[in-house]
Scaffold this motif. Structure first.
Motif, PDB file in Angstrom:
ATOM      1  N   GLU A  26      24.995  17.057  -3.098  1.00  8.25           N
ATOM      2  CA  GLU A  26      24.329  17.377  -1.838  1.00  8.25           C
ATOM      3  C   GLU A  26      25.304  17.349  -0.676  1.00  8.25           C
ATOM      4  O   GLU A  26      25.223  18.193   0.214  1.00  8.25           O
ATOM      5  N   ASP A  82      29.763  12.931   7.826  1.00 10.87           N
ATOM      6  CA  ASP A  82      30.081  11.500   7.781  1.00 10.87           C
ATOM      7  C   ASP A  82      31.428  11.190   7.146  1.00 10.87           C
ATOM      8  O   ASP A  82      31.600  10.162   6.495  1.00 10.87           O
ATOM      9  N   LEU A 106      21.284  12.902   4.927  1.00 12.09           N
ATOM     10  CA  LEU A 106      21.992  14.158   5.192  1.00 12.09           C
ATOM     11  C   LEU A 106      21.010  15.298   5.426  1.00 12.09           C
ATOM     12  O   LEU A 106      21.136  16.063   6.381  1.00 12.09           O
ATOM     13  N   ASP A 139      25.664   6.742  14.538  1.00 11.68           N
ATOM     14  CA  ASP A 139      25.627   6.769  13.066  1.00 11.68           C
ATOM     15  C   ASP A 139      24.472   5.960  12.494  1.00 11.68           C
ATOM     16  O   ASP A 139      23.838   6.346  11.518  1.00 11.68           O
ATOM     17  N   TRP A 148      25.964  20.619   1.950  1.00 10.00           N
ATOM     18  CA  TRP A 148      25.788  20.679   3.403  1.00 10.00           C
ATOM     19  C   TRP A 148      27.094  20.999   4.119  1.00 10.00           C
ATOM     20  O   TRP A 148      27.104  21.679   5.149  1.00 10.00           O
ATOM     21  N   GLN A 181      21.677   9.795  24.716  1.00  9.79           N
ATOM     22  CA  GLN A 181      22.475  10.913  24.235  1.00  9.79           C
ATOM     23  C   GLN A 181      21.685  11.757  23.249  1.00  9.79           C
ATOM     24  O   GLN A 181      20.861  11.243  22.487  1.00  9.79           O
ATOM     25  N   PHE A 182      21.983  13.015  23.305  1.00 11.15           N
ATOM     26  CA  PHE A 182      21.367  13.950  22.360  1.00 11.15           C
ATOM     27  C   PHE A 182      21.805  13.638  20.931  1.00 11.15           C
ATOM     28  O   PHE A 182      20.984  13.572  20.022  1.00 11.15           O
ATOM     29  N   LEU A 183      23.102  13.427  20.809  1.00 15.20           N
ATOM     30  CA  LEU A 183      23.628  13.140  19.475  1.00 15.20           C
ATOM     31  C   LEU A 183      23.456  11.657  19.187  1.00 15.20           C
ATOM     32  O   LEU A 183      23.865  10.807  19.969  1.00 15.20           O
ATOM     33  N   ARG A 184      22.871  11.387  18.023  1.00 21.26           N
ATOM     34  CA  ARG A 184      22.558   9.997  17.689  1.00 21.26           C
ATOM     35  C   ARG A 184      23.804   9.261  17.210  1.00 21.26           C
ATOM     36  O   ARG A 184      24.748   9.854  16.694  1.00 21.26           O
ATOM     37  N   TYR A 236      30.414  14.357  12.384  1.00 20.61           N
ATOM     38  CA  TYR A 236      29.041  14.015  12.759  1.00 20.61           C
ATOM     39  C   TYR A 236      28.054  14.276  11.626  1.00 20.61           C
ATOM     40  O   TYR A 236      27.217  13.440  11.325  1.00 20.61           O
ATOM     41  N   PHE A 237      28.160  15.418  11.014  1.00 15.22           N
ATOM     42  CA  PHE A 237      27.157  15.787  10.015  1.00 15.22           C
ATOM     43  C   PHE A 237      27.543  15.373   8.590  1.00 15.22           C
ATOM     44  O   PHE A 237      26.686  15.026   7.795  1.00 15.22           O
ATOM     45  N   LYS A 281      21.155   7.783  12.408  1.00 14.97           N
ATOM     46  CA  LYS A 281      20.993   9.023  11.661  1.00 14.97           C
ATOM     47  C   LYS A 281      20.269   8.750  10.352  1.00 14.97           C
ATOM     48  O   LYS A 281      20.446   7.713   9.724  1.00 14.97           O
ATOM     49  N   ILE A 339      24.164  20.873  26.249  1.00 19.00           N
ATOM     50  CA  ILE A 339      22.767  20.748  25.806  1.00 19.00           C
ATOM     51  C   ILE A 339      21.936  20.157  26.937  1.00 19.00           C
ATOM     52  O   ILE A 339      20.745  20.473  27.084  1.00 19.00           O
ATOM     53  N   VAL A 347      19.223  14.891   8.822  1.00 17.32           N
ATOM     54  CA  VAL A 347      20.078  15.189   9.979  1.00 17.32           C
ATOM     55  C   VAL A 347      20.235  16.698  10.143  1.00 17.32           C
ATOM     56  O   VAL A 347      20.126  17.223  11.260  1.00 17.32           O
ATOM     57  N   HIS A 348      20.462  17.376   9.022  1.00 20.77           N
ATOM     58  CA  HIS A 348      20.650  18.832   9.086  1.00 20.77           C
ATOM     59  C   HIS A 348      19.370  19.538   9.490  1.00 20.77           C
ATOM     60  O   HIS A 348      19.389  20.561  10.180  1.00 20.77           O
ATOM     61  N   GLU A 385      27.253  17.593  24.535  1.00 19.45           N
ATOM     62  CA  GLU A 385      26.313  16.809  25.340  1.00 19.45           C
ATOM     63  C   GLU A 385      26.093  17.464  26.700  1.00 19.45           C
ATOM     64  O   GLU A 385      24.963  17.553  27.183  1.00 19.45           O
ATOM     65  N   PHE A 413      34.056  18.339  14.392  1.00 20.41           N
ATOM     66  CA  PHE A 413      32.746  17.829  14.789  1.00 20.41           C
ATOM     67  C   PHE A 413      31.773  17.859  13.609  1.00 20.41           C
ATOM     68  O   PHE A 413      31.061  16.885  13.353  1.00 20.41           O
TER      69      PHE A 413
END
Lengths: 184, 183
Positions: B30, B145, A29, A23, B34, A18-21, B142-143, A26, B177, A32-33, B174, B138
Motif C-alpha cells: 500500500e 512518511d 495512509l 504527524d 500511494w 494549520q491546514f496540514l496536520r 508529508y504523505f 494523521k 490554501i 490521509v490521501h 499553508e 513534500f
C-alpha cells in the motif's frame, strides 16, 4: 471565517490551526490521501492486487526454473539423449530398409556348377531370395525339364525305329552272334 | 534492521523467496501504491506502474547489495518507474508549465477514483505548482512518511537541502490554501 468541505474532512480557518496536520494527528495512509487529496481506491483493491502479483511471480519462477518440468541441468542432457537415440533408431530403420530392397546392390551372376559348396553358401547369402528363385526356375527348365523332354524324345525315336524300320543293328548283332557262336 | 536483513536473506533464498515476498507485500504494497499514485495521478496508471515496480523488485532482489535500506531501494524503483511512465506519456503540448498543470488537473478530475471537493482540488493545484524538488520532497515527507534520510537516498539530494526545501513547500501551501479560503 470557517470553511468546511462537503464531507467535513478538514477545516480551513484563516486564523485557525494549520491546514496540514502534525504527524500524530494523521490517520492511515489511505485516510490521509482521501482527506487531503480526494484519492480513493476500489474496494478490496490491495488484497486482490497482492494475489495477482503473487500469481504472476509464481509463474515467472516456474518458467525460469524448469524446462519441461525439470531443472535445466537435467532437462537439456536428457533431451539431447532422447534426440540421439531417436536419430540412431531412424538410421537403423533406414539401414534395414536398404538391405531388404537392394536395388542398388549389383546382381551377382554366379555359376553354381563351378562353385564349391562353401563358396556357394556364402555367395547365396548375398543374393536376394527372389533372384535365387528365378535362377532355380530357369535351371529347372533348362537343365531338367528340357533334358527329360529330349530323353523321352530319343526313346521314342528308338522305339519307332525298332518297330517300323528294319532293325539293321539287331540283325547285325544277331548275325555276329551266330557267326561267333556257331561258326567259331 | 535485524528484521529487514532476515527478510532480505529469505528473499534471496530460492525456496523461501515467494513466502518472503508475500510478507514484503503485506508491509510495503500500500505504501508503494500511494507513492506512485501521487506521481501518476490516476488509479489505473498507478496500478500498472505498481505491477511493474513489484515485478522489478522481485526479479532484482537477488542483486540487491544492501548499500541502502530495502524500503529505500524499493521506493527508488517505484519513483523511477513512475518517472519513466510519465516521460513515456508526455506529449509535446505539455511542455509549458500552465499546460502541465491543466493536464494534471484534467487527468485527476477524470479519474473515477478521485472523490475530492474544491479544497482538495485546490490543494492538488498548489502542490503541482511547486517546483519538482519541492513537490517530491513534500509528497514523500508529508504523505509517504519517509524520513529525510530516506528521501535523500531516493532522490539523491542532501538531507539539509531536503529539509529547507520541505519547509519552504509547507509554507507556500499553508499560505496559498489560507488565501484560497478567504476568497
Amino acid at each position: 471565517m470557517k470553511q468546511e468541505n462537503k464531507h467535513k474532512r478538514h477545516q480551513i480557518e484563516p486564523n485557525g490551526p494549520q491546514f496540514l496536520r502534525q504527524d500524530s494527528q494523521k490517520g492511515s495512509l489511505a485516510q490521509v490521501h482521501k482527506d487531503y487529496l480526494g484519492m480513493d481506491v476500489p474496494d478490496n483493491y490491495f488484497s486482490q492486487s497482492k494475489q495477482d502479483i503473487l500469481k504472476h511471480v509464481s509463474m515467472v519462477n516456474q518458467n525460469k526454473q524448469t524446462v519441461f518440468g525439470l531443472k535445466p541441468i537435467y532437462a537439456y542432457p536428457l533431451a539431447a539423449s532422447v534426440i540421439l537415440l531417436l536419430g540412431i533408431f531412424i538410421w537403423m530403420i533406414q539401414l534395414n530398409t536398404d538391405m531388404a530392397n537392394p536395388k542398388t546392390i549389383a546382381v551377382v551372376d554366379v555359376d553354381f556348377a563351378t562353385m564349391n559348396d562353401a563358396d556357394g553358401l556364402i555367395t547365396s547369402l548375398l543374393i536376394d531370395d527372389s533372384e535365387i528363385n528365378t535362377y532355380v526356375d530357369a535351371f529347372m527348365v533348362e537343365n531338367v525339364v528340357v533334358d527329360v523332354s529330349l530323353t523321352n524324345q530319343q526313346l521314342e525315336y528308338l522305339i519307332i525305329n525298332s518297330l517300323l524300320i528294319e532293325d539293321s543293328e539287331a540283325e547285325t548283332y544277331l548275325k555276329q552272334g551266330i557267326l561267333e557262336n556257331f561258326v567259331l | 534492521m535485524y528484521r529487514e536483513s532476515d527478510l532480505i536473506a529469505r528473499l534471496k533464498h530460492p525456496k523461501k523467496k515467494e513466502k518472503a515476498f508475500s510478507e514484503l507485500l503485506d508491509t510495503y504494497h500500500e505504501r508503494l501504491y500511494w507513492h506512485i499514485r501521487k506521481l501518476v495521478i490516476t488509479h489505473d496508471n498507478a496500478n500498472d506502474v505498481l505491477q511493474n515496480t513489484l515485478i522489478r523488485i522481485y526479479k532484482g532482489i537477488q542483486n540487491f547489495n544492501q548499500q541502502s535500506s530495502l524500503h529505500t531501494w524499493m521506493y527508488r524503483i517505484a519513483y523511477n518507474e513512475s518517472i519513466r511512465f510519465l516521460n513515456k506519456n508526455k506529449t509535446d503540448f505539455t511542455n509549458a508549465l500552465d499546460d502541465i498543470n491543466s493536464k494534471y488537473l484534467e487527468d485527476l478530475v477524470q479519474d473515477q477514483y478521485f472523490d475530492g471537493d474544491h479544497i482538495q482540488l485546490k490543494l492538488h493545484e498548489i502542490i503541482n505548482g511547486l517546483t519538482d524538488k519541492q513537490k517530491r520532497v513534500f509528497q514523500m515527507k508529508y504523505f509517504d512518511d519517509l524520513s529525510f534520510k530516506e528521501i535523500s537516498e531516493v532522490l539523491e539530494i542532501s538531507e539539509n537541502t531536503l529539509k529547507s526545501t520541505y519547509y519552504s513547500a509547507v509554507k507556500i501551501i499553508e499560505e496559498k490554501i489560507t488565501v484560497e479560503s478567504t476568497n
